[in-house]
Design a protein around this motif. Structure first.
Motif, PDB file in Angstrom:
ATOM      1  N   TYR A 113      28.156  58.536  53.384  1.00 38.11           N
ATOM      2  CA  TYR A 113      28.017  60.091  52.180  1.00 38.11           C
ATOM      3  C   TYR A 113      27.553  61.191  52.369  1.00 38.11           C
ATOM      4  CZ  TYR A 113      27.819  54.955  49.941  1.00 38.11           C
ATOM      5  OH  TYR A 113      27.483  53.375  49.594  1.00 38.11           O
ATOM      6  N   VAL A 114      28.061  61.603  51.123  1.00 43.75           N
ATOM      7  CA  VAL A 114      27.208  63.486  51.827  1.00 43.75           C
ATOM      8  C   VAL A 114      26.050  63.552  50.252  1.00 43.75           C
ATOM      9  CG1 VAL A 114      29.236  64.040  50.781  1.00 43.75           C
ATOM     10  CG2 VAL A 114      27.182  65.746  51.911  1.00 43.75           C
ATOM     11  N   ALA A 115      25.378  63.962  50.476  1.00 45.65           N
ATOM     12  CA  ALA A 115      24.605  64.380  49.247  1.00 45.65           C
ATOM     13  C   ALA A 115      24.118  65.796  49.037  1.00 45.65           C
ATOM     14  CB  ALA A 115      23.892  63.340  49.142  1.00 45.65           C
ATOM     15  N   CYS A 116      23.611  66.150  48.052  1.00 41.95           N
ATOM     16  CA  CYS A 116      22.472  67.612  47.836  1.00 41.95           C
ATOM     17  C   CYS A 116      21.336  67.143  47.173  1.00 41.95           C
ATOM     18  CB  CYS A 116      23.806  68.699  46.948  1.00 41.95           C
ATOM     19  SG  CYS A 116      24.401  67.986  45.488  1.00 41.95           S
ATOM     20  N   GLY A 117      20.455  68.529  46.636  1.00 37.82           N
ATOM     21  CA  GLY A 117      19.570  68.256  45.575  1.00 37.82           C
ATOM     22  C   GLY A 117      20.422  68.230  44.731  1.00 37.82           C
ATOM     23  N   TYR A 118      19.115  67.509  43.442  1.00 38.14           N
ATOM     24  CA  TYR A 118      18.798  67.559  41.874  1.00 38.14           C
ATOM     25  C   TYR A 118      17.680  68.305  41.479  1.00 38.14           C
ATOM     26  CZ  TYR A 118      20.204  65.852  37.538  1.00 38.14           C
ATOM     27  OH  TYR A 118      20.471  65.846  36.045  1.00 38.14           O
ATOM     28  N   PRO A 119      17.840  69.052  40.896  1.00 38.50           N
ATOM     29  CA  PRO A 119      19.825  69.973  39.658  1.00 38.50           C
ATOM     30  C   PRO A 119      20.498  70.717  40.841  1.00 38.50           C
ATOM     31  CG  PRO A 119      17.674  70.501  38.788  1.00 38.50           C
ATOM     32  CD  PRO A 119      16.941  69.989  39.710  1.00 38.50           C
ATOM     33  N   GLU A 120      20.113  71.106  41.799  1.00 34.10           N
ATOM     34  CA  GLU A 120      20.883  72.315  42.481  1.00 34.10           C
ATOM     35  C   GLU A 120      22.089  72.053  42.364  1.00 34.10           C
ATOM     36  OE1 GLU A 120      18.105  70.563  43.188  1.00 34.10           O
ATOM     37  OE2 GLU A 120      16.632  72.434  43.190  1.00 34.10           O
ATOM     38  N   GLY A 121      22.309  70.702  42.802  1.00 33.06           N
ATOM     39  CA  GLY A 121      23.656  71.230  43.030  1.00 33.06           C
ATOM     40  C   GLY A 121      24.424  71.308  44.621  1.00 33.06           C
ATOM     41  N   ASN A 122      25.663  71.793  44.802  1.00 36.39           N
ATOM     42  CA  ASN A 122      26.032  71.524  46.581  1.00 36.39           C
ATOM     43  C   ASN A 122      26.052  73.527  46.673  1.00 36.39           C
ATOM     44  OD1 ASN A 122      27.079  71.678  48.990  1.00 36.39           O
ATOM     45  ND2 ASN A 122      28.830  71.672  48.379  1.00 36.39           N
ATOM     46  N   ILE A 123      24.300  73.677  46.725  1.00 32.36           N
ATOM     47  CA  ILE A 123      24.727  75.220  47.591  1.00 32.36           C
ATOM     48  C   ILE A 123      25.467  75.775  48.432  1.00 32.36           C
ATOM     49  CG2 ILE A 123      22.878  77.030  47.693  1.00 32.36           C
ATOM     50  CD1 ILE A 123      20.975  75.289  46.152  1.00 32.36           C
ATOM     51  N   SER A 124      25.299  75.088  49.473  1.00 37.76           N
ATOM     52  CA  SER A 124      25.820  75.341  50.332  1.00 37.76           C
ATOM     53  C   SER A 124      26.040  73.868  51.485  1.00 37.76           C
ATOM     54  CB  SER A 124      25.445  76.735  51.158  1.00 37.76           C
ATOM     55  OG  SER A 124      23.896  76.317  51.830  1.00 37.76           O
ATOM     56  N   ALA A 125      26.695  74.299  52.663  1.00 37.27           N
ATOM     57  CA  ALA A 125      26.589  73.406  54.222  1.00 37.27           C
ATOM     58  C   ALA A 125      25.739  72.959  53.991  1.00 37.27           C
ATOM     59  CB  ALA A 125      27.409  73.437  54.797  1.00 37.27           C
ATOM     60  N   GLU A 126      24.206  74.244  54.755  1.00 38.87           N
ATOM     61  CA  GLU A 126      23.532  74.284  55.167  1.00 38.87           C
ATOM     62  C   GLU A 126      22.357  72.844  54.060  1.00 38.87           C
ATOM     63  OE1 GLU A 126      20.416  77.341  54.248  1.00 38.87           O
ATOM     64  OE2 GLU A 126      21.831  77.871  56.263  1.00 38.87           O
ATOM     65  N   TYR A 127      22.739  72.592  52.852  1.00 39.35           N
ATOM     66  CA  TYR A 127      21.384  72.292  52.286  1.00 39.35           C
ATOM     67  C   TYR A 127      22.043  70.756  51.769  1.00 39.35           C
ATOM     68  CZ  TYR A 127      19.344  76.387  51.287  1.00 39.35           C
ATOM     69  OH  TYR A 127      18.250  77.754  51.439  1.00 39.35           O
ATOM     70  N   ASN A 128      23.330  70.725  52.456  1.00 34.11           N
ATOM     71  CA  ASN A 128      23.851  69.304  52.394  1.00 34.11           C
ATOM     72  C   ASN A 128      22.946  68.218  52.899  1.00 34.11           C
ATOM     73  OD1 ASN A 128      26.057  69.889  50.869  1.00 34.11           O
ATOM     74  ND2 ASN A 128      27.485  69.751  52.125  1.00 34.11           N
ATOM     75  N   TYR A 129      22.982  66.528  52.840  1.00 35.37           N
ATOM     76  CA  TYR A 129      22.124  65.594  52.863  1.00 35.37           C
ATOM     77  C   TYR A 129      24.096  64.414  53.577  1.00 35.37           C
ATOM     78  CZ  TYR A 129      18.783  67.487  51.750  1.00 35.37           C
ATOM     79  OH  TYR A 129      17.668  68.551  51.129  1.00 35.37           O
ATOM     80  N   VAL A 130      23.841  64.079  54.488  1.00 32.06           N
ATOM     81  CA  VAL A 130      24.891  63.030  54.699  1.00 32.06           C
ATOM     82  C   VAL A 130      23.740  61.870  55.730  1.00 32.06           C
ATOM     83  CG1 VAL A 130      26.972  64.510  55.869  1.00 32.06           C
ATOM     84  CG2 VAL A 130      24.801  63.865  57.792  1.00 32.06           C
ATOM     85  N   PHE A 131      24.125  60.313  55.545  1.00 32.13           N
ATOM     86  CA  PHE A 131      23.253  59.439  55.557  1.00 32.13           C
ATOM     87  C   PHE A 131      24.641  58.436  55.280  1.00 32.13           C
ATOM     88  CE2 PHE A 131      22.972  61.063  51.518  1.00 32.13           C
ATOM     89  CZ  PHE A 131      22.787  59.158  50.791  1.00 32.13           C
ATOM     90  N   ASN A 132      24.049  56.840  55.891  1.00 34.49           N
ATOM     91  CA  ASN A 132      24.463  55.996  55.242  1.00 34.49           C
ATOM     92  C   ASN A 132      24.475  54.628  54.811  1.00 34.49           C
ATOM     93  OD1 ASN A 132      27.229  56.611  57.724  1.00 34.49           O
ATOM     94  ND2 ASN A 132      25.197  55.727  59.356  1.00 34.49           N
ATOM     95  N   HIS A 133      25.040  53.408  54.495  1.00 34.21           N
ATOM     96  CA  HIS A 133      25.195  52.850  52.982  1.00 34.21           C
ATOM     97  C   HIS A 133      23.258  52.361  52.993  1.00 34.21           C
ATOM     98  CE1 HIS A 133      25.344  50.448  49.711  1.00 34.21           C
ATOM     99  NE2 HIS A 133      25.322  49.884  50.322  1.00 34.21           N
ATOM    100  N   GLU A 134      23.019  52.121  55.090  1.00 35.25           N
ATOM    101  CA  GLU A 134      21.733  51.252  54.968  1.00 35.25           C
ATOM    102  C   GLU A 134      20.029  52.148  54.584  1.00 35.25           C
ATOM    103  OE1 GLU A 134      23.712  52.941  58.243  1.00 35.25           O
ATOM    104  OE2 GLU A 134      24.316  51.559  56.969  1.00 35.25           O
ATOM    105  N   SER A 135      20.372  53.107  54.335  1.00 35.95           N
ATOM    106  CA  SER A 135      19.819  54.290  53.901  1.00 35.95           C
ATOM    107  C   SER A 135      18.809  54.031  53.278  1.00 35.95           C
ATOM    108  CB  SER A 135      19.760  55.438  54.986  1.00 35.95           C
ATOM    109  OG  SER A 135      20.422  55.593  55.858  1.00 35.95           O
ATOM    110  N   ILE A 136      19.682  53.782  51.934  1.00 29.55           N
ATOM    111  CA  ILE A 136      19.694  53.647  50.495  1.00 29.55           C
ATOM    112  C   ILE A 136      18.660  52.655  50.127  1.00 29.55           C
ATOM    113  CG2 ILE A 136      20.545  53.567  48.279  1.00 29.55           C
ATOM    114  CD1 ILE A 136      22.836  54.525  49.416  1.00 29.55           C
ATOM    115  N   GLU A 137      17.465  53.244  49.531  1.00 34.18           N
ATOM    116  CA  GLU A 137      16.701  52.658  49.153  1.00 34.18           C
ATOM    117  C   GLU A 137      16.282  51.920  47.958  1.00 34.18           C
ATOM    118  OE1 GLU A 137      12.445  53.767  50.620  1.00 34.18           O
ATOM    119  OE2 GLU A 137      13.732  53.667  52.614  1.00 34.18           O
ATOM    120  N   LYS A 138      17.335  52.306  46.550  1.00 34.50           N
ATOM    121  CA  LYS A 138      16.864  52.809  45.408  1.00 34.50           C
ATOM    122  C   LYS A 138      18.291  53.492  44.415  1.00 34.50           C
ATOM    123  CE  LYS A 138      13.700  53.317  41.846  1.00 34.50           C
ATOM    124  NZ  LYS A 138      12.517  53.893  40.974  1.00 34.50           N
TER     125      LYS A 138
END
Length: 66
Positions: free
Chosen positions: A18-43
């Motif tokens: 997955y790739v994610a960004c902050g909410y409610p800001e949205g996708n500002i630029s690549a430096e504010y993106n977060y990449v992670f895998n399914h097993e990192s999701i807690e809730k």
């Protein structure tokens, strides 16, 4: 907020679920993106709009990607 799946990180060339960004800001630029895998999701707080086209895409992706 997750807005993409099966993303490759340019910095380490590793593929993530997955790739994610902050909410409610949205996708500002690549430096504010977060990449992670399914097993990192807690809730999951909220599941957005999912239609039949997305469900078909996700099924095809799961069949074709290891």
């Amino acid at each position: 907020m997750i807005y993409g799946i099966k993303q490759k990180n340019k910095e380490d060339n590793q593929e993530y679920d997955y790739v994610a960004c902050g909410y409610p800001e949205g996708n500002i630029s690549a430096e504010y993106n977060y990449v992670f895998n399914h097993e990192s999701i807690e809730k999951i707080e909220f599941i957005g709009f999912i239609d039949s086209e997305f469900q078909s895409f996700r099924a095809a992706l799961n069949e074709n990607v290891s």
